[in-house]
Design a protein around this motif. Sequence first.
Motif, PDB file in Angstrom:
ATOM      1  N   ALA A   1       0.997  -1.153  -0.061  1.00 46.50           N
ATOM      2  CA  ALA A   1      -0.111  -0.142   0.051  1.00 46.50           C
ATOM      3  C   ALA A   1       0.920   1.270   0.060  1.00 46.50           C
ATOM      4  O   ALA A   1       0.651   2.283  -0.739  1.00 46.50           O
TER       5      ALA A   1
ATOM      6  N   LEU B   1       2.074   1.971  -3.408  1.00 41.27           N
ATOM      7  CA  LEU B   1       1.131   2.442  -4.337  1.00 41.27           C
ATOM      8  C   LEU B   1       1.070   3.916  -4.012  1.00 41.27           C
ATOM      9  O   LEU B   1       0.910   4.714  -5.055  1.00 41.27           O
TER      10      LEU B   1
ATOM     11  N   GLY C   1      -6.982   7.130  -7.890  1.00 39.50           N
ATOM     12  CA  GLY C   1      -7.137   5.736  -8.006  1.00 39.50           C
ATOM     13  C   GLY C   1      -6.330   4.967  -7.206  1.00 39.50           C
ATOM     14  O   GLY C   1      -6.921   3.908  -6.474  1.00 39.50           O
ATOM     15  N   LEU C   2      -5.195   4.979  -7.313  1.00 37.27           N
ATOM     16  CA  LEU C   2      -4.036   4.314  -6.726  1.00 37.27           C
ATOM     17  C   LEU C   2      -3.990   4.575  -5.180  1.00 37.27           C
ATOM     18  O   LEU C   2      -3.930   3.630  -4.326  1.00 37.27           O
TER      19      LEU C   2
ATOM     20  N   GLN D   1      -6.798   5.164  -3.641  1.00 30.64           N
ATOM     21  CA  GLN D   1      -7.913   4.518  -2.966  1.00 30.64           C
ATOM     22  C   GLN D   1      -7.835   3.207  -2.870  1.00 30.64           C
ATOM     23  O   GLN D   1      -8.161   2.560  -2.081  1.00 30.64           O
ATOM     24  N   THR D   2      -6.948   2.769  -3.916  1.00 37.42           N
ATOM     25  CA  THR D   2      -6.606   1.229  -4.011  1.00 37.42           C
ATOM     26  C   THR D   2      -5.608   0.741  -2.916  1.00 37.42           C
ATOM     27  O   THR D   2      -6.130  -0.255  -1.952  1.00 37.42           O
TER      28      THR D   2
ATOM     29  N   THR E   1      -7.812   0.733   0.443  1.00 37.47           N
ATOM     30  CA  THR E   1      -8.633  -0.533   0.474  1.00 37.47           C
ATOM     31  C   THR E   1      -7.581  -1.550   0.843  1.00 37.47           C
ATOM     32  O   THR E   1      -8.067  -2.698   1.673  1.00 37.47           O
ATOM     33  N   ILE E   2      -6.429  -1.612   0.362  1.00 38.66           N
ATOM     34  CA  ILE E   2      -5.500  -2.746   0.723  1.00 38.66           C
ATOM     35  C   ILE E   2      -5.267  -2.569   2.291  1.00 38.66           C
ATOM     36  O   ILE E   2      -5.278  -3.679   2.816  1.00 38.66           O
TER      37      ILE E   2
END
Length: 105
Positions: free
Chosen positions: A19, A22, A73-74, A76-77, A80-81
């Motif tokens: 994370a 990212l 988006g990254l 947010q990803t 989420t991770i």
Amino acid sequence: MAKTMYSIQMDFQRAKNQAERLEGIARDISRLADNNLAGCMRDISANWKSGNASLYVSKGQTVAEHLRSVAAGLNQTAATIRTIAQNTYNAEKRAIELAKARKYK
């Protein structure tokens, strides 16, 4: 094969590291959009005086907006991770605690 607390912690740390990577990539992309690309477009606008210059700069701004969207988006990803990793860590830790507390007849 049952997981050990050590392997659970290592998996959790690995997920947090991913994370973080990212988020670093997202920062780099944002920096490119906000500094490098924007600076290029300003230089082009200042030095290229024709009808096509404004179209080119407009396309550059569209690309910058797209890059910012990718960066968001990254991020947010990555969030989420982190959430999934924390939930998984908590569940696996609880499973180990329950297994240790279990009494057999």
